[in-house]
Structures are given as structure tokens and as C-alpha cells.
Write an enzyme that holds these catalytic residues in place. Structure first.
Site, PDB file in Angstrom:
ATOM      1  N   LYS A 139     -24.042  31.843  68.887  1.00 49.87           N
ATOM      2  CA  LYS A 139     -25.039  31.627  67.812  1.00 49.87           C
ATOM      3  C   LYS A 139     -26.385  32.217  68.178  1.00 49.87           C
ATOM      4  O   LYS A 139     -27.358  32.052  67.449  1.00 49.87           O
ATOM      5  CB  LYS A 139     -25.205  30.122  67.565  1.00 49.87           C
ATOM      6  CG  LYS A 139     -23.952  29.389  67.187  1.00 49.87           C
ATOM      7  CD  LYS A 139     -24.251  27.883  67.083  1.00 49.87           C
ATOM      8  CE  LYS A 139     -22.978  27.073  67.132  1.00 49.87           C
ATOM      9  NZ  LYS A 139     -23.246  25.655  67.414  1.00 49.87           N
TER      10      LYS A 139
ATOM     11  N   HIS B 268     -22.189  39.507  94.478  1.00 51.81           N
ATOM     12  CA  HIS B 268     -21.125  38.492  94.357  1.00 51.81           C
ATOM     13  C   HIS B 268     -21.004  37.827  95.736  1.00 51.81           C
ATOM     14  O   HIS B 268     -20.026  38.005  96.458  1.00 51.81           O
ATOM     15  CB  HIS B 268     -19.826  39.187  93.951  1.00 51.81           C
ATOM     16  CG  HIS B 268     -18.717  38.277  93.500  1.00 51.81           C
ATOM     17  ND1 HIS B 268     -18.759  36.897  93.593  1.00 51.81           N
ATOM     18  CD2 HIS B 268     -17.496  38.575  92.945  1.00 51.81           C
ATOM     19  CE1 HIS B 268     -17.639  36.395  93.126  1.00 51.81           C
ATOM     20  NE2 HIS B 268     -16.861  37.389  92.730  1.00 51.81           N
TER      21      HIS B 268
ATOM     22  N   ARG C 213      -9.786  34.481  89.905  1.00 45.35           N
ATOM     23  CA  ARG C 213      -9.967  33.940  91.252  1.00 45.35           C
ATOM     24  C   ARG C 213     -11.230  33.106  91.413  1.00 45.35           C
ATOM     25  O   ARG C 213     -11.193  31.986  91.927  1.00 45.35           O
ATOM     26  CB  ARG C 213     -10.021  35.080  92.294  1.00 45.35           C
ATOM     27  CG  ARG C 213      -8.687  35.620  92.700  1.00 45.35           C
ATOM     28  CD  ARG C 213      -8.804  37.096  92.977  1.00 45.35           C
ATOM     29  NE  ARG C 213      -9.004  37.767  91.707  1.00 45.35           N
ATOM     30  CZ  ARG C 213      -7.994  38.147  90.922  1.00 45.35           C
ATOM     31  NH1 ARG C 213      -6.767  38.015  91.328  1.00 45.35           N
ATOM     32  NH2 ARG C 213      -8.229  38.687  89.733  1.00 45.35           N
ATOM     33  N   THR C 214     -12.357  33.666  91.020  1.00 42.33           N
ATOM     34  CA  THR C 214     -13.628  32.995  91.312  1.00 42.33           C
ATOM     35  C   THR C 214     -13.694  31.667  90.571  1.00 42.33           C
ATOM     36  O   THR C 214     -14.015  30.625  91.156  1.00 42.33           O
ATOM     37  CB  THR C 214     -14.804  33.913  90.909  1.00 42.33           C
ATOM     38  OG1 THR C 214     -14.578  35.204  91.475  1.00 42.33           O
ATOM     39  CG2 THR C 214     -16.115  33.359  91.402  1.00 42.33           C
TER      40      THR C 214
ATOM     41  N   ARG D 118     -21.298  33.474  86.192  1.00 46.57           N
ATOM     42  CA  ARG D 118     -20.940  34.905  86.150  1.00 46.57           C
ATOM     43  C   ARG D 118     -21.455  35.456  84.831  1.00 46.57           C
ATOM     44  O   ARG D 118     -21.257  34.848  83.768  1.00 46.57           O
ATOM     45  CB  ARG D 118     -19.433  35.103  86.234  1.00 46.57           C
ATOM     46  CG  ARG D 118     -19.044  36.577  85.976  1.00 46.57           C
ATOM     47  CD  ARG D 118     -17.623  36.889  86.303  1.00 46.57           C
ATOM     48  NE  ARG D 118     -17.400  36.819  87.742  1.00 46.57           N
ATOM     49  CZ  ARG D 118     -16.248  37.150  88.324  1.00 46.57           C
ATOM     50  NH1 ARG D 118     -15.233  37.555  87.592  1.00 46.57           N
ATOM     51  NH2 ARG D 118     -16.104  37.066  89.642  1.00 46.57           N
TER      52      ARG D 118
END
Ligand code: CP
Length: 296
Positions: A78, A127, A49-50, A99
């Protein structure tokens, strides 16, 4: 930057929600609002969704996005640090949506770049853009004044809960938190709610409050954040609602969930007038259009 819900005053929130309503009414009218804007999508954790709603939002504003892609195919693999990764991507883009599994990651990123950073979830922290679409959904369903809100499930690790609870204090909502003892709100969130003077009660049983609620916000038990799988198993499946249980609720109860759900809401609730969680997910586009419009 938008790092946490505490940054947002009631006036800030209402401005974004009002603008989102404009976009909702006629998304096509804003197709050229930000024609040169490029949004960096940096997701170090899974998202449907986000990520997709931010991507949709910038494109509906006439802009575009570049996606860091999965961690496995980026130079994070890396050993590149978050700070270096953010500095590089900030040079390519006009804003970054981040995120990350670590609490505080968005704040750290913001300290290293000179483009806006939007916290799209930092571990069990915050959030805040989810909160804006949650509030938009509540406002559409029942208005934001004089609300009694029940928030149920994983209150310890649930970042959507932490942001939402803090934002609801600006609307003087009465809040009932329902969870197993082991998944109560973290101390820092309880402290902030206490400091704000919010009317807050904690319960282990939904029956104690269900009939009083205007909104029931259900959350998933965040399995991925438990240090011990046995602790998860001890509480999994305990806090579940179905249509039969909602027979004791008010007819106009709004049931919300940030999604994804696992088994917290039985599919038979989807067919009731209580269910607002898919509409909630769809509201992510106009609300994130409004947020990006304001930040860009
Ligand atoms: N609500 C939410 O944050 O969903 P995603 O994890 O799919 O982005």
C-alpha cells in the site's frame, strides 16, 4: 545491530564460532536459552536458507518468530515506507532480521528502531551472518590460519563475497578473486581490502590459481541485479566447475557456495570430498543461534 562484516573483529567472530560449536554439539541443551524472545523475519526478497535457519535458530533457543510474509500481502504493497514498517515491527519483536533489495536498507532500518537489526542481505551490499557460517564451515574443514582462498563468480553483485572478503582480512587470508572483467569486485570493497593490507589478486581464469587453493568459494551470477538482461547473458555459464576440473586441485580443497546454485557447480562435484556447500547451509542454524544468543 549487525549491518556489515567490517563491524566484526577477529575476537567477535571467534566468540560467535566458539558458541556455535557448543550449539552444534548439543542443540537440545539450549532449548530454554531465550524462552520469551520473539524474532521478526522481514524478507523483502526471496530466501530459503537465511529465513528458515534464523527461524529454526530462534526456535531452538526456546523463542519464536513472527514473519512479515511476502511483500505482496503486507502493507508495503500500500506504499508504507521501510522506516515505518520497521518501527511497527520493532514494537512487536525483540530483534529483526531484514533482507531487502536496496543497499543500505539495514542501516536505515537500524536508525529507526531500538531493537537489534541483523542485515540478512541488502541488495548487492552485505550479508554478514552468511559470512559467519562461511567462516565456521572453513574452520571446521581446514582451520582459519594461513588460508589461501579463491572466490569465483559474481564479485560485483555478490553480497556474500563482499562480507566474506572483508572478514577474511581479519584472519590474514590470501585471496584470489576470479571473475569476468565486468563482474570484478566493486571499487569500495577493493578499497577496503587495500586499506586493510590484505594480500589480494584478481584473475579472469581459475586455472591460474586452482592448485594453490585451500578453499574455493563459488557464487551464483546474480541475474536479478543486472540492469540489462543482455549483460547477464554475456557472462552466464562462464564460471562453472565440475569434478574433471577439480582433478587439478589439491585433494583437501574445500569447495563452498552460499547457495542457491544455478549451474556453477556440476552435480558430479557433490559426490566428491571437496563438496562442503550443503554442510555450509546446515551450519546456518548453530551459527545463527550463536549470533542471536549474543545479540539478545
Ligand atoms: N545463502 C543465502 O542467503 O540463501 P537464501 O537466499 O536462500 O537465503
Amino acid at each position: 545491530h549487525l549491518i556489515g562484516a567490517k563491524q566484526l573483529s577477529r575476537a567477535d567472530i571467534e566468540a560467535v564460532l566458539d558458541r556455535a560449536a557448543d550449539f552444534d554439539a548439543d542443540p537440545a541443551a539450549f532449548a530454554d536459552a531465550h524462552p520469551d524472545a520473539l524474532l521478526g523475519l522481514c524478507f523483502f526478497e526471496p530466501s530459503t536458507r537465511t529465513k528458515m535457519s534464523f527461524d529454526t535458530a530462534i526456535k531452538r533457543l526456546g523463542g519464536d518468530s513472527v514473519d512479515m510474509g511476502p511483500v505482496e500481502s503486507s502493507s508495503v504493497k500500500k506504499g508504507e515506507s521501510l522506516a515505518d514498517t520497521m518501527r511497527v515491527i520493532a514494537g512487536y519483536t525483540d530483534a529483526i532480521v531484514l533482507r531487502h533489495p536496496s543497499e543500505g536498507a539495514a542501516k536505515l532500518a537500524a536508525d529507526f528502531v531500538d531493537v537489534p537489526v541483523i542485515n540478512a542481505g541488502d541488495g548487492a551490499g552485505q550479508h554478514p551472518s552468511q559470512t559467519l557460517l562461511d567462516l565456521y564451515t572453513m574452520r571446521e574443514a581446514s582451520g582459519l590460519d594461513d588460508l589461501t582462498v579463491g572466490i569465483m563468480g559474481d564479485l560485483k553483485y555478490g553480497r556474500t563475497v563482499h562480507s566474506l572478503a572483508e572478514a577474511l582480512t581479519t584472519f590474514d587470508a590470501r585471496m584470489h578473486f576470479v571473475s569476468p572483467e565486468s563482474l570484478r569486485l566493486p571499487r569500495n570493497v577493493r578499497f577496503d581490502l587495500h586499506e586493510s593490507g590484505a594480500v589480494v589478486k584478481e584473475h579472469t581464469d581459475l586455472d591460474a590459481v586452482l592448485a594453490d587453493l585451500d578453499v574455493l568459494y563459488v557464487t551464483r551470477i546474480q541475474r536479478e541485479r543486472f540492469p540489462d538482461e543482455n549483460e547477464y547473458r554475456a557472462v552466464a555459464g562462464e564460471y562453472r566447475i565440475d569434478a574433471e576440473l577439480l582433478a587439478d586441485a589439491r585433494d583437501d580443497l574445500t569447495v563452498m557456495h552460499p547457495l542457491p546454485r544455478v549451474d556453477e557447480i556440476a552435480p558430479d562435484v557433490d559426490r566428491t570430498d571437496h563438496a562442503h556447500y550443503f554442510e555450509q547451509a546446515h551450519n546456518g542454524v548453530p551459527v545463527r543461534m550463536a549470533l542471536l544468543d549474543s545479540m539478545l
